[in-house]
Design a protein around this motif. Structure first.
Motif, PDB file in Angstrom:
ATOM      1  N   ALA A 455       0.823  -1.218   0.000  1.00 34.18           N
ATOM      2  CA  ALA A 455       0.000   0.000   0.000  1.00 34.18           C
ATOM      3  C   ALA A 455       0.852   1.261   0.000  1.00 34.18           C
ATOM      4  N   ASP A 456       0.428   2.236  -0.798  1.00 29.48           N
ATOM      5  CA  ASP A 456       1.049   3.559  -0.763  1.00 29.48           C
ATOM      6  C   ASP A 456       0.385   4.435   0.284  1.00 29.48           C
ATOM      7  N   CYS A 457      -0.865   4.149   0.585  1.00 31.30           N
ATOM      8  CA  CYS A 457      -1.617   4.943   1.552  1.00 31.30           C
ATOM      9  C   CYS A 457      -2.578   4.007   2.287  1.00 31.30           C
ATOM     10  N   VAL A 458      -2.690   4.176   3.599  1.00 30.16           N
ATOM     11  CA  VAL A 458      -3.614   3.376   4.404  1.00 30.16           C
ATOM     12  C   VAL A 458      -4.511   4.326   5.196  1.00 30.16           C
ATOM     13  N   ILE A 459      -5.815   4.222   4.936  1.00 25.08           N
ATOM     14  CA  ILE A 459      -6.816   5.045   5.624  1.00 25.08           C
ATOM     15  C   ILE A 459      -7.564   4.147   6.598  1.00 25.08           C
ATOM     16  N   MET A 460      -7.638   4.553   7.859  1.00 25.50           N
ATOM     17  CA  MET A 460      -8.404   3.791   8.835  1.00 25.50           C
ATOM     18  C   MET A 460      -9.685   4.539   9.171  1.00 25.50           C
ATOM     19  N   MET A 461     -10.825   3.868   8.997  1.00 28.23           N
ATOM     20  CA  MET A 461     -12.102   4.447   9.394  1.00 28.23           C
ATOM     21  C   MET A 461     -12.351   4.128  10.863  1.00 28.23           C
ATOM     22  N   ASP A 462     -12.553   5.167  11.631  1.00 22.11           N
ATOM     23  CA  ASP A 462     -12.760   5.039  13.075  1.00 22.11           C
ATOM     24  C   ASP A 462     -14.003   5.836  13.442  1.00 22.11           C
ATOM     25  N   SER A 463     -15.090   5.129  13.735  1.00 22.27           N
ATOM     26  CA  SER A 463     -16.379   5.776  14.036  1.00 22.27           C
ATOM     27  C   SER A 463     -16.774   6.710  12.901  1.00 22.27           C
ATOM     28  N   TYR A 464     -16.620   6.219  11.665  1.00 18.15           N
ATOM     29  CA  TYR A 464     -17.048   6.889  10.427  1.00 18.15           C
ATOM     30  C   TYR A 464     -16.151   8.062  10.025  1.00 18.15           C
ATOM     31  N   LEU A 465     -15.039   8.254  10.734  1.00 19.63           N
ATOM     32  CA  LEU A 465     -14.106   9.320  10.380  1.00 19.63           C
ATOM     33  C   LEU A 465     -12.785   8.709   9.925  1.00 19.63           C
ATOM     34  N   PRO A 466     -12.172   9.234   8.854  1.00 23.04           N
ATOM     35  CA  PRO A 466     -10.928   8.667   8.330  1.00 23.04           C
ATOM     36  C   PRO A 466      -9.692   9.187   9.052  1.00 23.04           C
ATOM     37  N   LYS A 467      -8.706   8.306   9.203  1.00 20.73           N
ATOM     38  CA  LYS A 467      -7.412   8.688   9.750  1.00 20.73           C
ATOM     39  C   LYS A 467      -6.335   8.153   8.822  1.00 20.73           C
ATOM     40  N   ASP A 468      -5.306   8.936   8.632  1.00 18.55           N
ATOM     41  CA  ASP A 468      -4.173   8.504   7.820  1.00 18.55           C
ATOM     42  C   ASP A 468      -3.222   7.721   8.716  1.00 18.55           C
ATOM     43  N   VAL A 469      -3.177   6.397   8.526  1.00 20.94           N
ATOM     44  CA  VAL A 469      -2.325   5.544   9.370  1.00 20.94           C
ATOM     45  C   VAL A 469      -1.247   4.866   8.527  1.00 20.94           C
TER      46      VAL A 469
END
Length: 637
Positions: A455-469
């Motif tokens: 992956a070049d980018c990993v987005i984590m959805m946490d309670s419907y909000l995205p975080k760049d992890v």
């Protein structure tokens, strides 16, 4: 002409009659058998518009009668700027304006007038005569005026068309009857009261809410402009800050609304991924949100935290949305295609060798065919077919993918050695697609961290909000790496080079549709639902085409396929890609041969088409049992 004679019915069709004679016609045919309604076929002159009665249904249970209401532009009085290209737009890096942007005002206004017409037809129904209860063969039937009802997306349609000469609405009427006898008084009310009521309130500029109309046009034009601006920033998708992504339910595409107990979480971009995109009409002239760059993007997170909701919004970002939908300015490049497994689908002559090789009994995979594909072979075929049609962004959700196609972990490789496994998993090919062939991927992955490696980018959805992890994911991949072993090692399967060369028409092999195989299916079509149609006696399941959004697109696909043997420009195409290029050129209607490019389909003017993409047209052909494909060597063409 029939047998050299010119029938009275033919004469009525070609002459223009005054609407004043409708009363006489309906009184004369009242109580007669249903076929007497055909005396109405032809053109009637009303005050301010013409009514074309193109075809009267054969009986009360047949498809409704087809009509068109046409208002000359000198009476409709729409300012030319409401439906003509906006030449003041300038794309980033001074790119030339694509046809989609030049046509978008016309598409937006036609869409708006369709919605106004539908609203007025519903009001006319409430005001008019109501059908008596009872139904059955001898009960009252019909009376409905219906235009193709649009959903949340703004598509190129044939329900309303606008040219420099006129604005035209296309709709149907179920002619009223009791049993098979004509209810002339009710029919006269429909033609002389209800239809004029709808037309006068829908197709004349002076009758419309000018402010609301322009808000609709400007919103759609801004959304199209934003989509065309993605490439200049190296993006494949964009999600606006403040977007309302969740839908009301699994059966509704309308936005989820706030309640006393539940407030919808609005989208908010991670700071590291926030970009600013240009707009034309918005007061701020820009909008901020999350930009997804070319490459490989993972969407991770716990169950029910919004992963699939985000991907679903992105995959429908290929369309513009009506104001108030919540997904305005959620945008994706037009060549983004959703990929999934489809057990049991038909596959015809597809080169799946980059993913699947060395099948038992030596079955070839460079021209793979089956009437009952497995999960892995169907997903491999879906990817290759999409690439062959020009897709450069793949969208995948692990919930609808074949597990053995997506990943093969270390323990399984230790037990079943690579030489005995025909499948090269997607994780071993995804980097090559991105690096060597400019094909990006966005994946929802909740159960396998092995994709962290690629992956070049990993987005984590946490309670419907995205975080760049991304950083943390890469560190985990490094810390857990087993020496001398990598699940993402790029080995196995054949190269994509041959397929990509064919897609660009340079060299290698390509697929061709055999027109006679379509002709053998017959030219009668029926559209049952968004995902099911029939050509002749052959039914076609399109449940795997998740980017179809309206039945009118499915209907259009059915009629395009059935018309292929009759379209000379399609019959002479050498490859599937060339055929799609010619079809798109015809539908683009750049020479303005017709009021709508979609009018080139079928034998009559149709008000219930919405334009599908080339990818969905090709996907339907690829799944059609009975359609035959042939593999060609482009060097021999």
């Amino acid at each position: 002409r029939r047998g050299g004679s010119y029938s009275a019915r033919d004469q009525r069709r070609e002459s223009v009659r005054s609407s004043n004679i409708l009363g006489d016609i309906f009184r004369r045919i009242d109580g007669k058998q249903y076929p007497a309604y055909r005396d109405l076929e032809g053109v009637f002159e009303f005050r301010g518009f013409q009514l074309f009665v193109d075809k009267i249904q054969a009986d009360p249970f047949a498809a409704p009668s087809r009509l068109r209401a046409r208002v000359p532009m000198n009476k409709a009085s729409f300012p030319k700027e409401t439906f003509s290209p906006n030449q003041d737009m300038t794309l980033p890096k001074n790119r030339p304006l694509p046809l989609s942007l030049l046509n978008i005002r016309n598409v937006a206004l036609c869409d708006y007038l369709t919605r106004v017409f539908v609203s007025n037809q519903d009001e006319a129904r409430r005001r008019g005569r109501q059908r008596s209860q009872g139904g059955g063969w001898h009960g009252e039937k019909g009376g409905e005026i219906q235009m193709d009802r649009p959903g949340q997306h703004v598509l190129e349609r044939t329900s309303v068309v606008i040219t420099n000469q006129y604005v035209e609405a296309r709709f149907t009427i179920s002619m009223p009857a009791q049993g098979r006898r004509i209810l002339g008084e009710w029919a006269m009310e429909i033609f002389t009261v209800s239809v004029p009521y709808i037309v006068e309130r829908s197709l004349f500029y002076s009758s419309l809410n000018d402010k609301r109309m322009w808000e609709h046009i400007y919103s759609i034009e801004d959304q199209e402009f934003l989509r065309e601006s993605l490439a200049a920033k190296g993006l494949i998708a964009f999600v606006r800050d403040g977007s309302r992504l969740p839908r009301a339910s699994g059966a509704s595409d309308e936005p989820m609304l706030d309640t006393a107990d539940n407030k919808v979480v609005r989208f908010k971009s991670p700071e590291s991924m926030r970009v600013t995109m240009p707009l034309i009409h918005d007061k701020a002239k820009s909008v901020t949100g999350m930009g997804i760059k070319k490459g490989i993007t993972m969407i991770v997170g716990g169950g029910f935290h919004g992963k699939s909701t985000l991907l679903r919004a992105i995959e429908l970002g290929i369309y513009n949305h009506i104001p108030g939908d919540g997904r305005e300015y959620v945008s994706a490049v037009k060549d983004a295609v959703k990929i999934r497994a489809e057990d049991g689908r038909s596959v015809q002559s597809v080169n799946i060798s980059p993913f699947i090789n060395n099948l038992p009994h030596g079955k070839p995979t460079k021209a793979f065919s089956t009437q009952d594909a497995s999960g892995s072979t169907s997903q491999a075929a879906n990817i290759i077919e999409a690439i062959d049609c020009g897709a450069r962004t793949l969208l995948l959700d692990e919930d609808t993918c074949a597990t053995n196609f997506m990943i093969r972990d270390r323990r399984m490789r230790m037990l079943v050695e690579d030489s005995k496994e025909p499948i090269t998993p997607f994780i071993s090919k995804i980097k090559s697609l991105s690096r060597d062939h400019d094909t990006s991927s966005i994946l929802v992955i909740g159960g396998s961290g092995d994709y962290f490696e690629v992956a070049d980018c990993v987005i984590m959805m946490d309670s419907y909000l995205p975080k760049d992890v991304t950083g943390r994911a890469k560190q985990i991949a490094t810390d857990t790496q087993v020496s001398g072993f990598s699940v993402s090692e790029e080995k196995g399967g054949c190269s994509f080079s041959e397929i990509f060369s064919a897609a660009s028409g340079k060299k290698g092999s390509a697929r061709m549709v055999i027109p006679t195989s379509i002709q053998r299916l017959g030219d009668r079509t029926k559209t049952f639902s968004l995902t099911k149609l029939a050509i002749g006696e052959t039914e076609l399941d399109l449940v795997g085409l998740e980017q179809l959004v309206e039945v009118s697109q499915t209907r259009c696909i059915a009629d395009i396929i059935s018309s292929m043997p009759k379209m000379q420009f399609l019959r002479t195409s050498r490859t599937l890609g060339e055929m799609l290029d010619k079809l798109e050129s015809e539908l683009d209607n750049t020479e303005k041969k017709r009021a709508s490019g979609l009018d080139s389909i079928g034998e009559w003017v149709q008000g219930k088409y919405a334009r599908p993409r080339r990818f969905e047209i090709a996907a339907a052909l690829n799944r059609l049992r009975g359609a035959e494909m042939k593999v060609l060597d482009l060097d021999d063409l």
